[in-house]
Design a protein around this motif. Structure first.
Motif, short mmCIF file in Angstrom:
data_model
loop_
_atom_site.label_atom_id
_atom_site.label_comp_id
_atom_site.label_asym_id
_atom_site.label_seq_id
_atom_site.Cartn_x
_atom_site.Cartn_y
_atom_site.Cartn_z
N TRP A 32 0.97 -1.27 -0.02
CA TRP A 32 -0.19 0.08 -0.16
C TRP A 32 0.90 1.33 0.01
CZ3 TRP A 32 -4.54 -1.26 -1.63
CH2 TRP A 32 -5.10 -2.47 -1.03
N ASP A 33 2.25 1.13 0.31
CA ASP A 33 2.87 2.28 0.14
C ASP A 33 3.58 2.68 -1.34
OD1 ASP A 33 4.55 0.08 0.16
OD2 ASP A 33 6.11 0.88 1.30
N VAL A 34 3.00 1.80 -2.21
CA VAL A 34 3.48 1.98 -3.51
C VAL A 34 2.12 2.53 -4.55
CG1 VAL A 34 4.33 1.09 -5.55
CG2 VAL A 34 5.25 0.29 -3.40
N PRO A 35 2.37 3.34 -5.31
CA PRO A 35 1.03 3.75 -6.17
C PRO A 35 0.43 2.74 -6.97
CG PRO A 35 2.68 5.52 -6.35
CD PRO A 35 3.36 4.22 -5.58
N LEU A 36 -0.77 2.43 -7.05
CA LEU A 36 -1.23 1.31 -7.59
C LEU A 36 -0.63 1.03 -9.00
CD1 LEU A 36 -3.13 -0.93 -6.81
CD2 LEU A 36 -5.16 0.55 -7.81
N GLU A 37 -0.64 1.85 -9.74
CA GLU A 37 0.14 1.84 -11.15
C GLU A 37 1.17 1.31 -11.18
OE1 GLU A 37 0.10 5.34 -13.31
OE2 GLU A 37 1.44 6.62 -11.70
N ASN A 38 2.20 1.49 -9.97
CA ASN A 38 3.54 0.66 -9.99
C ASN A 38 3.59 -0.46 -9.21
OD1 ASN A 38 4.43 3.06 -11.38
ND2 ASN A 38 4.69 4.09 -9.55
N TRP A 39 2.56 -1.24 -8.78
CA TRP A 39 2.80 -2.40 -8.29
C TRP A 39 3.24 -3.65 -9.08
CZ3 TRP A 39 -1.96 -4.19 -4.80
CH2 TRP A 39 -2.40 -3.24 -3.81
N PRO A 40 4.17 -4.41 -8.34
CA PRO A 40 5.01 -5.53 -9.09
C PRO A 40 4.08 -6.38 -9.51
CG PRO A 40 5.25 -5.44 -6.61
CD PRO A 40 4.49 -4.37 -6.84
N GLU A 41 4.46 -6.83 -10.71
CA GLU A 41 3.70 -7.61 -11.59
C GLU A 41 3.16 -9.05 -10.77
OE1 GLU A 41 2.07 -7.50 -14.51
OE2 GLU A 41 3.10 -5.46 -14.69
N HIS A 42 4.13 -9.63 -9.95
CA HIS A 42 3.97 -10.86 -9.31
C HIS A 42 2.62 -10.72 -8.15
CE1 HIS A 42 6.53 -8.94 -5.97
NE2 HIS A 42 5.58 -9.70 -5.15
N VAL B 136 -7.19 1.04 -11.87
CA VAL B 136 -7.92 -0.45 -11.31
C VAL B 136 -6.92 -1.46 -11.54
CG1 VAL B 136 -9.80 -1.92 -11.50
CG2 VAL B 136 -10.17 0.62 -11.70
N ARG B 137 -6.53 -2.28 -10.59
CA ARG B 137 -5.60 -3.53 -10.92
C ARG B 137 -6.52 -4.45 -10.01
NH1 ARG B 137 -3.94 -0.63 -13.91
NH2 ARG B 137 -1.66 0.10 -14.27
N PHE B 138 -5.95 -5.91 -10.43
CA PHE B 138 -6.70 -6.97 -9.92
C PHE B 138 -5.34 -7.70 -9.14
CE2 PHE B 138 -9.32 -6.22 -13.35
CZ PHE B 138 -10.42 -6.19 -12.85
N ALA B 139 -5.58 -8.33 -8.07
CA ALA B 139 -4.64 -8.95 -7.14
C ALA B 139 -5.30 -10.22 -6.64
CB ALA B 139 -4.24 -8.27 -6.11
N ARG B 140 -4.43 -11.34 -6.29
CA ARG B 140 -4.98 -12.52 -5.93
C ARG B 140 -4.29 -13.06 -4.49
NH1 ARG B 140 -5.13 -17.59 -9.66
NH2 ARG B 140 -2.89 -17.29 -9.65
N LEU B 141 -5.33 -13.11 -3.72
CA LEU B 141 -4.71 -13.48 -2.45
C LEU B 141 -5.58 -14.73 -1.73
CD1 LEU B 141 -4.37 -9.97 -0.51
CD2 LEU B 141 -2.53 -11.47 -0.96
N SER B 142 -4.81 -15.86 -1.25
CA SER B 142 -5.61 -17.13 -0.67
C SER B 142 -6.51 -17.47 -1.47
CB SER B 142 -6.25 -16.49 0.64
OG SER B 142 -5.32 -16.08 1.67
N GLY B 143 -6.23 -17.58 -3.00
CA GLY B 143 -7.34 -18.22 -3.79
C GLY B 143 -8.49 -17.26 -4.32
N LYS B 144 -8.42 -16.06 -3.63
CA LYS B 144 -9.43 -14.97 -4.17
C LYS B 144 -9.01 -13.71 -4.98
CE LYS B 144 -12.42 -15.71 0.08
NZ LYS B 144 -11.33 -16.59 1.09
N VAL B 145 -9.79 -13.09 -5.65
CA VAL B 145 -9.29 -12.05 -6.60
C VAL B 145 -9.96 -10.97 -6.23
CG1 VAL B 145 -9.22 -11.42 -8.92
CG2 VAL B 145 -8.74 -13.78 -8.57
N TYR B 146 -9.29 -9.81 -5.97
CA TYR B 146 -9.73 -8.65 -5.70
C TYR B 146 -9.50 -7.56 -6.58
CZ TYR B 146 -10.08 -10.69 -1.13
OH TYR B 146 -10.18 -11.59 -0.04
#
Length: 429
Positions: free
Chosen positions: A41-51, A65-75
């Motif tokens: 969260w200390d990084v602007p969303l457009e610069n989040w690492p690909e992994h 807007v970006r999509f992230a996966r955690l614990s088998g769920k996508v946000y």
């Protein structure tokens, strides 16, 4: 320290997370995935690492807007000012409480600070709607007129459902909507409530303004598609934009309009109820009053919500699907009842047999590596369609087993993967 709470003012939960940026970082939301606090969260969303991210089709948005996966769920994560993030989060919770078709809110992240000490915008986190697509991703090459019409129909139904709940959207458009395949049609879900307002009852002025905004926005979106060569040459952007107004007004009138009948014509009321059921709406009660000085009755139905066939199928089988899918599956269930001479059997017993003898065997016979391309209900609907086409060509019923093999080899293998990113456990029944 990260604080987590429900928007309705319930007791707050205190969760300890790793320190990120300033100590004022807050995660405000219903109890959910604690791993959310580990995102950068200390990084602007457009610069989040690909992994950290998942590649999913995105609609057009004025925000990052970006999509992230955690614990088998996508946000889905949207960077937005704190004021609007909190407001949209509360509105989405209200829509969820009303069982309106909208994305599910998860959390608001506030108090973000970059590694350089500069403040960052807040973030709104929602659950990614499985098997949903933005309208541009629905296209395969040029958007065909019939596909566009089905998208407009779905958007009109969505707008009516929102208005019945007293929700003024303020920015209805194809871009602010996600679409799921629903048998031969689409089901639409609100994905952006930033400009919305919830009232006990929507006013005529608000309804009119929402319809006009939808007309203007859709016209602009279609002009963009036309400029990009993505619109079929036979499609007139203005005619399609006017279609949303026409379809909306027709549906709204059917649901809310008073009907004047002669006392002896009560069957017309039953016909009205059946028409509303066919549109997917349940009628909770009827208000009937006599027109002064005549033998006529004024009838006003009270529509509770869409989902007539959904609720019946869920009650009988436990399958939770879209409305048109439910209608198609119920029709097949009824055909099964006739074919097996079970007309006088309890419908719950018939439904159990249909699940065990028809639905589950058909879906399970599709190879596992291909099954995640569509929801089980959509898969079954397309299998039924394919069986009908094969049987018409052969002049006889070719049977489900042959139809499944043909559908898998000639249709399903070439379909895009609409489930795309979730593990198998997330989508299998």
């Amino acid at each position: 320290m990260v604080r987590q709470s429900h928007p309705d003012g319930g007791a707050e939960r205190q969760l300890i997370g790793r320190a990120m940026g300033a100590a004022s970082l807050q995660l405000i939301g219903a109890p959910g995935d604690p791993d959310l606090i580990t995102l950068p969260w200390d990084v602007p969303l457009e610069n989040w690492p690909e992994h950290r991210l998942v590649a999913l089709p995105r609609g057009i948005s004025r925000h990052v807007v970006r999509f992230a996966r955690l614990s088998g769920k996508v946000y889905a994560i949207k960077e937005i000012s704190e004021r609007y993030a909190r407001r949209e989060y509360r509105l989405l919770w209200d829509l969820a409480r009303l069982d309106a078709p909208a994305v599910e809110p998860v959390a608001v992240i506030t108090g973000r600070t970059g590694v350089d000490g500069e403040p960052l915008d807040s973030a709104l986190v929602t659950r990614h709607l499985q098997f949903s697509l933005p309208y541009r991703a629905v296209m395969s090459g040029t958007l065909r007129p019939d596909t566009l019409t089905r998208l407009i129909d779905a958007l009109a139904v969505l707008l009516v459902r929102l208005h019945l709940n007293g929700f003024y959207w303020g920015d209805c458009s194809l871009s602010n909507t996600l679409f799921r395949r629903d048998a031969g049609a689409f089901a639409a879900y609100l994905v952006d409530a930033e400009t919305g307002e919830l009232h006990p009852m929507i006013s005529e002025g608000q309804r009119a303004h929402d319809i006009e905004l939808a007309h203007v926005n859709i016209f602009g979106e279609l002009l963009d598609l036309e400029a990009g060569g993505l619109l079929h040459p036979s499609t007139d952007p203005m005619e399609v934009a006017e279609l949303i107004c026409e379809r909306y007004q027709r549906l709204w009138a059917e649901i809310t309009q008073d009907e004047i009948i002669e006392e002896l014509d009560w069957h017309r009321v039953e016909q009205r109820v059946r028409r509303l059921n066919d549109l997917g709406f349940d009628v909770a009660e009827m208000m009937v009053r006599r027109k002064v000085g005549t033998g006529r009755l004024i009838v006003r139905p009270k529509v509770v919500d869409a989902g007539h066939h959904q609720r019946r199928l869920l009650r009988l089988t436990g399958l939770d699907v879209e409305e048109n899918q439910a209608r198609r599956l119920l029709n097949d269930l009824d055909s099964f009842r006739v074919a097996k001479n079970l007309r006088h059997e309890d419908e719950a017993i018939v439904a159990h047999r249909w699940l065990a003898e028809v639905f589950h065997p058909a879906v399970d016979s599709v190879p596992t590596e291909l099954r995640h391309k569509l929801t089980p209900a959509q898969l079954f609907h397309e299998l039924l369609d394919h069986r009908w086409f094969l049987s018409e060509a052969a002049g006889r019923d070719v049977g489900l087993e042959h139809s499944v093999a043909s559908y898998v080899n000639n249709v399903l293998v070439y379909k895009p993967d609409e489930q795309a990113v979730l593990p198998k456990a997330e989508y299998e029944d």
